[in-house]
Design a protein around this motif. Structure first.
Motif: not given
Length: 377
Positions: A149-157, A169-181
């Motif tokens: 429940s505490r994913p870490y995302v670094p600060l990038v300008p 990573t905590a939000d990823y469920r599989g490749p289908e929503p990203y096909a062709g992107r």
């Protein structure tokens, strides 16, 4: 609406994932020993879990995720994981089902969904735990909340200027929503490699890492990692020369899917970008890459916000623990941390490794709740 009644147990386990269930197994064994006359009174206990269903973090992973080891080497204490008939190693769904069976097999007293708001030292000793379903008092707390429940995302300008999608990573469920992107996967650990491999056939993937990827030897799996970590910890505790640790071997376990993508040339990592631009990312040399999605595979932090009222001593950013028993808080003999990683027991964040840490923790917790004149601090 009347307030929920105060509930009291000797030992309260916070977290019902693999670590909490392993602790429950040993607490339940004490209860069975008492019932059979093999031991004296066993501590009463309860397990609080924020999830609506059994399975810990495993129920939230993407479907193609697989363990580092075969089922035979991925079991909690007492009940072996059933065999896996699919290809490679067991899937996340297989593990979640195993945990559901495990909890039911031992009839563990898990209360869910229960969200813990805070743990405080109680007047006269022990702890008062506030939840969204009432209060609990206990003489001992075993904290096993994990880090999902505490994913870490670094600060990038420039991240606030990026018009694409960012997820973890905590939000990823599989490749289908990203096909062709156009997808940028950030992170040189196991999650980064596995997600990049998972997406490689569906999307235009760019994998970026802060350092060149370091694969462990192909024959090293989860059991070997546990053995390596255990030998190192034992040598250090005995004052003997320590053998190389897991970090000396590499960062990525070459599970079959990763190995296949790597060998096919689909996992070619680039250095980390330096900033976001509205349509993508940019490196120090001003090269830009269009991106629709950035997936941060940058890890998690221990979920410990509910312990703030205890004002715990910290060391290297985590609660200080007793060198003689790394799961026990340095501040209290009745507060324990289970399943977060090597700082609270070698390989304790793994299925195969958490059993030994849970056994030692429950033994110490039993003694703590029996100690005369006990106080939480």
């Amino acid at each position: 609406m009347p307030a929920a009644p105060l509930q009291d147990v000797d030992v309260l386990v916070i977290g019902g994932g693999q670590a909490g269930l392993a602790a429950g197994y040993y607490l339940n064994r004490l209860r069975r020993d008492e019932a059979s006359g093999r031991s004296g009174p066993a501590p009463s206990f309860a397990i609080l879990d924020a999830n609506p269903e059994t399975g810990g973090a495993w129920q939230h992973y993407w479907s193609s995720l697989e363990l580092f080891s075969p089922a035979a080497y991925s079991s909690l204490p007492g009940y072996p994981m059933p065999g896996w008939e699919g290809g490679g190693n067991p899937s996340a769904d297989h593990v979640a089902q195993y945990l559901r069976t495990y909890e039911g097999r031992y009839k563990l007293p898990v209360h869910r969904p229960v969200r813990v708001a805070s743990v405080r030292a109680a007047t006269g000793g022990g702890y008062l735990t506030d939840t969204d379903r009432g209060q609990w008092t206990s003489r001992v707390v075993i904290n096993a909340t994990g880090s999902w429940s505490r994913p870490y995302v670094p600060l990038v300008p420039g991240s606030n200027r990026f018009t694409g999608q960012q997820l973890h990573t905590a939000d990823y469920r599989g490749p289908e929503p990203y096909a062709g992107r156009n997808v940028v996967v950030v992170g040189g650990g196991n999650s980064g490699a596995q997600i990049a491999a998972d997406l490689a056939q569906a999307a235009a993937v760019t994998w970026v890492t802060r350092h060149p990827p370091r694969y462990l030897p192909d024959d090293v799996d989860g059991r070997a990692l546990f053995d390596i970590a255990t030998r190192r910890v034992r040598a250090l505790a005995a004052g003997e020369p320590a053998p190389a640790g897991v970090a000396d071997l590499g960062d990525i376990v070459a599970v079959p899917a990763v190995r296949k993508a790597r060998d096919a040339g689909l996992l070619r990592a680039r250095p980390m970008f330096s900033r976001f631009v509205p349509d993508g990312v940019q490196w120090e040399d001003r090269e830009q890459l269009d991106a629709d999605v950035v997936i941060w595979c940058t890890g998690f932090r221990p979920d410990l916000q509910h312990l703030q009222a205890l004002d715990l001593t910290t060391r290297n950013g985590v609660p200080a623990t007793d060198p003689a028993l790394p799961t026990r808080s340095a501040d209290s003999p009745a507060l324990f941390f289970l399943g977060y990683g090597d700082w609270c027991g070698p390989s304790s964040a793994t299925l195969i490794g958490v059993g030994a840490a849970a056994r030692d923790t429950v033994s110490a917790a039993q003694m703590a709740q029996m100690a005369p004149g006990f106080t939480a601090r």
